[in-house]
Design a protein around this motif. Structure first.
Motif, mmCIF file in Angstrom:
data_model
loop_
_atom_site.group_PDB
_atom_site.id
_atom_site.type_symbol
_atom_site.label_atom_id
_atom_site.label_comp_id
_atom_site.label_asym_id
_atom_site.label_seq_id
_atom_site.Cartn_x
_atom_site.Cartn_y
_atom_site.Cartn_z
ATOM 1 N N GLY A 60 10.670 21.966 7.693
ATOM 2 C CA GLY A 60 11.796 22.313 8.553
ATOM 3 C C GLY A 60 11.519 23.572 9.339
ATOM 4 O O GLY A 60 10.509 24.254 9.120
ATOM 5 N N PRO A 61 12.409 23.884 10.274
ATOM 6 C CA PRO A 61 12.197 25.058 11.126
ATOM 7 C C PRO A 61 12.313 26.363 10.346
ATOM 8 O O PRO A 61 13.090 26.461 9.398
ATOM 9 C CB PRO A 61 13.293 24.941 12.183
ATOM 10 N N GLU A 81 0.518 24.351 11.150
ATOM 11 C CA GLU A 81 1.677 24.118 12.006
ATOM 12 C C GLU A 81 1.496 24.769 13.386
ATOM 13 O O GLU A 81 0.843 25.804 13.505
ATOM 14 C CB GLU A 81 2.961 24.635 11.337
ATOM 15 N N ASP A 82 2.051 24.122 14.415
ATOM 16 C CA ASP A 82 2.136 24.743 15.735
ATOM 17 C C ASP A 82 3.047 25.962 15.600
ATOM 18 O O ASP A 82 4.040 25.926 14.866
ATOM 19 C CB ASP A 82 2.761 23.786 16.755
ATOM 20 N N ARG A 83 2.729 27.044 16.351
ATOM 21 C CA ARG A 83 3.503 28.275 16.248
ATOM 22 C C ARG A 83 3.835 28.826 17.623
ATOM 23 O O ARG A 83 3.038 28.709 18.543
ATOM 24 C CB ARG A 83 2.705 29.345 15.489
ATOM 25 N N VAL A 84 4.994 29.445 17.717
ATOM 26 C CA VAL A 84 5.381 30.173 18.914
ATOM 27 C C VAL A 84 5.577 31.620 18.496
ATOM 28 O O VAL A 84 6.414 31.926 17.637
ATOM 29 C CB VAL A 84 6.674 29.605 19.544
ATOM 30 N N VAL A 115 1.991 30.455 22.681
ATOM 31 C CA VAL A 115 2.077 29.169 21.987
ATOM 32 C C VAL A 115 0.703 28.881 21.398
ATOM 33 O O VAL A 115 -0.293 28.851 22.122
ATOM 34 C CB VAL A 115 2.508 28.043 22.949
ATOM 35 N N LEU A 116 0.653 28.720 20.088
ATOM 36 C CA LEU A 116 -0.607 28.491 19.395
ATOM 37 C C LEU A 116 -0.558 27.129 18.700
ATOM 38 O O LEU A 116 0.201 26.947 17.739
ATOM 39 C CB LEU A 116 -0.855 29.592 18.365
ATOM 40 N N ALA A 137 8.284 28.216 13.888
ATOM 41 C CA ALA A 137 7.469 27.027 13.646
ATOM 42 C C ALA A 137 8.258 26.039 12.801
ATOM 43 O O ALA A 137 9.378 26.318 12.372
ATOM 44 C CB ALA A 137 6.171 27.420 12.932
ATOM 45 N N ILE A 138 7.632 24.899 12.559
ATOM 46 C CA ILE A 138 8.181 23.892 11.648
ATOM 47 C C ILE A 138 7.297 23.917 10.405
ATOM 48 O O ILE A 138 6.095 23.697 10.489
ATOM 49 C CB ILE A 138 8.149 22.480 12.264
ATOM 50 N N GLY A 139 7.902 24.227 9.252
ATOM 51 C CA GLY A 139 7.165 24.367 8.011
ATOM 52 C C GLY A 139 6.785 23.030 7.417
ATOM 53 O O GLY A 139 7.185 21.981 7.916
ATOM 54 N N PRO A 140 6.022 23.131 6.346
ATOM 55 C CA PRO A 140 5.751 24.346 5.580
ATOM 56 C C PRO A 140 4.672 25.227 6.218
ATOM 57 O O PRO A 140 3.740 24.749 6.843
ATOM 58 C CB PRO A 140 5.281 23.832 4.220
#
Length: 157
Positions: A60-61, A81-84, A115-116, A137-140
């Motif tokens: 989840g976020p 996870e993609d990260r901002v 944005v990574l 990001a959206i976890g975990p």
């Protein structure tokens, strides 16, 4: 999943208790003075992490903040996870690749958004001052160092 990764994912949750949860049916604000900064086993000892929203160990976020003192380097690592990243304060120096290379660092001032994509090897350096970034990001949440010898979790072994 390895014990290291399991410990990493649960570490930021210990004792948070006050972070807002996605889907929670209440209005809530998080004031700077209420942020609960804690050490994080996967970071060098002087770096602090704060959970702002969500449960990074869960699907989840989530939103976290990371505070890195001047001079500290986070060696090449990746997150699944993609990260901002949003730079809150200081100058955030980040480079891409499997080896730390100061020549490839890019400097991002406060207000910058980076944005990574997930699984992108990268490194950070608080080269000119302490910086604070906010990561959404959206976890975990996951963090794996390119070289196991750079992982602070391996320094106590």
């Amino acid at each position: 999943m390895s014990n290291e990764k399991t410990a990493l994912m649960t570490d930021p949750q210990q004792g948070t208790g006050t972070s807002h949860q996605p889907g929670q049916d209440v209005f809530k604000s998080v004031l700077t003075e209420d942020i609960n900064w804690k050490p994080f086993a996967a970071f060098p000892p002087s770096v602090r992490l704060a959970v702002i929203v969500g449960e990074p160990s869960q699907t989840g976020p989530y939103t976290i903040r990371v505070r890195v003192p001047r001079g500290v380097k986070l060696m090449p690592h990746r997150h699944p996870e993609d990260r901002v990243y949003t730079v809150i304060s200081g100058v955030f120096y980040i480079g891409l690749g499997d080896q730390f290379d100061a020549e490839t660092l890019e400097a991002y001032p406060p207000g910058s958004v980076i944005v990574l994509p997930g699984n992108t090897s990268h490194f950070h350096w608080a080269k000119s001052s302490e910086y604070v970034t906010q990561v959404t990001a959206i976890g975990p949440l996951g963090l794996e160092y390119v070289s196991a010898s750079d992982d602070p979790r391996n320094q106590n072994s």
